[in-house]
Scaffold this motif. Structure first.
Motif, PDB file in Angstrom:
ATOM      1  N   THR A   1      -3.214   5.130 -14.061  1.00 53.05           N
ATOM      2  CA  THR A   1      -2.702   5.875 -12.907  1.00 53.05           C
ATOM      3  C   THR A   1      -3.465   7.189 -12.719  1.00 53.05           C
TER       4      THR A   1
ATOM      5  N   SER B   1      -5.524   8.216  -9.525  1.00 54.08           N
ATOM      6  CA  SER B   1      -5.247   9.487  -8.853  1.00 54.08           C
ATOM      7  C   SER B   1      -6.540  10.259  -8.589  1.00 54.08           C
TER       8      SER B   1
ATOM      9  N   GLN C   1      -0.176   6.085   0.667  1.00 56.20           N
ATOM     10  CA  GLN C   1       0.474   7.105   1.494  1.00 56.20           C
ATOM     11  C   GLN C   1      -0.467   8.271   1.747  1.00 56.20           C
TER      12      GLN C   1
ATOM     13  N   ALA D   1       4.569  -1.990 -13.121  1.00 54.62           N
ATOM     14  CA  ALA D   1       5.276  -1.236 -12.080  1.00 54.62           C
ATOM     15  C   ALA D   1       4.766   0.197 -11.950  1.00 54.62           C
ATOM     16  N   LEU D   2       4.364   0.804 -13.047  1.00 58.07           N
ATOM     17  CA  LEU D   2       3.882   2.191 -13.007  1.00 58.07           C
ATOM     18  C   LEU D   2       2.611   2.291 -12.162  1.00 58.07           C
TER      19      LEU D   2
ATOM     20  N   GLU E   1       1.651   0.059  -9.907  1.00 60.56           N
ATOM     21  CA  GLU E   1       1.993  -0.308  -8.521  1.00 60.56           C
ATOM     22  C   GLU E   1       2.583   0.887  -7.776  1.00 60.56           C
ATOM     23  N   GLU E   2       3.398   1.673  -8.466  1.00 64.75           N
ATOM     24  CA  GLU E   2       3.966   2.869  -7.839  1.00 64.75           C
ATOM     25  C   GLU E   2       2.866   3.860  -7.485  1.00 64.75           C
ATOM     26  N   ALA E   3       1.886   4.011  -8.378  1.00 66.58           N
ATOM     27  CA  ALA E   3       0.759   4.918  -8.115  1.00 66.58           C
ATOM     28  C   ALA E   3      -0.065   4.417  -6.937  1.00 66.58           C
ATOM     29  N   ARG E   4      -0.218   3.094  -6.831  1.00 69.64           N
ATOM     30  CA  ARG E   4      -0.956   2.524  -5.694  1.00 69.64           C
ATOM     31  C   ARG E   4      -0.233   2.834  -4.381  1.00 69.64           C
ATOM     32  N   PHE E   5       1.081   2.703  -4.394  1.00 66.14           N
ATOM     33  CA  PHE E   5       1.856   2.996  -3.193  1.00 66.14           C
ATOM     34  C   PHE E   5       1.640   4.450  -2.759  1.00 66.14           C
ATOM     35  N   LYS E   6       1.694   5.364  -3.716  1.00 61.24           N
ATOM     36  CA  LYS E   6       1.487   6.784  -3.395  1.00 61.24           C
ATOM     37  C   LYS E   6       0.071   7.029  -2.872  1.00 61.24           C
TER      38      LYS E   6
ATOM     39  N   SER F   1      -1.141   2.345 -19.077  1.00 61.17           N
ATOM     40  CA  SER F   1      -0.795   2.480 -17.661  1.00 61.17           C
ATOM     41  C   SER F   1      -0.903   3.933 -17.194  1.00 61.17           C
TER      42      SER F   1
END
Length: 201
Positions: A64, A68, A131, A120-121, A123-128, A60
């Protein structure tokens, strides 16, 4: 006295790291996240799987980092468009069309990085990442508002809606057979739809 890595060693470490990321990106682009296993990434990068873990905690973490790098490349393109000398409505249209068309040009990679089920890791990177794209779109929207060519109540909400269209509108083309999609027409339709939502005609 602390150990100081030589310049040559630093360069070698960076090359190894980049080779691992390039290998992962290639495998994701070919078969999706599920195909990018540590062993296959290591084999493609020409390193041992043990060495992969010296740079990354787990798969993961690699995904990410690939995401990035990809989003930073997209951001550079969007900001290049945003900083050009042209009306804001032309910038918004070109930014959206370029983003969608680039996704369609690399369908498996784009689908996997944006939409393939992940932990989840990731998914969090996708959210960022969304943004970051949203910030670039906000930049253009605010310029258009100042030029009195855009009309909207809240820039954050409007940018979120546009980013949603840019990303979720491509789910079907990316998940089906992208070769059957007219990329030019599809990206033009998405860009026109988003522009019409804010442009004072």
């Amino acid at each position: 006295m602390g150990y100081k890595r030589s310049e040559l060693m630093q360069k070698r470490l960076q090359q190894n790291r980049q080779a691992i990321l390039e290998a992962a990106k290639y495998l994701i682009g070919q078969g999706g996240i599920k195909e990018a296993q540590i062993q296959t990434i290591a084999e493609r990068a020409g390193v041992s799987s043990g060495l992969v873990y010296r740079y990354f905690d787990n798969k993961s973490h690699i995904i990410t980092e690939v995401l990035s790098e990809a989003i930073q490349a997209e951001l550079a393109i969007l900001m290049n468009i945003a900083n050009r000398s042209m009306p804001a409505h032309d910038k918004l249209y070109k930014a959206i069309k370029t983003f969608v068309k680039r996704a369609l040009n690399h369908p498996k990679l784009a689908y996997s990085l944006m939409l393939e089920p992940a932990d989840a890791l990731v998914e969090e990177a996708r959210f960022k990442s969304k943004q970051i794209v949203k910030d670039a779109i906000e930049h253009i929207l605010l310029e258009g508002k100042q030029q009195h060519s855009f009309d909207f109540e809240d820039v954050s909400t409007t940018a979120l809606c546009i980013v949603g269209a840019m990303t979720f509108a491509v789910i079907e083309p990316l998940s089906l057979d992208p070769q059957t999609i007219d990329k030019e027409m599809f990206s033009t339709q998405v860009a026109s739809f988003c522009l019409n939502a804010v442009h004072i005609g």
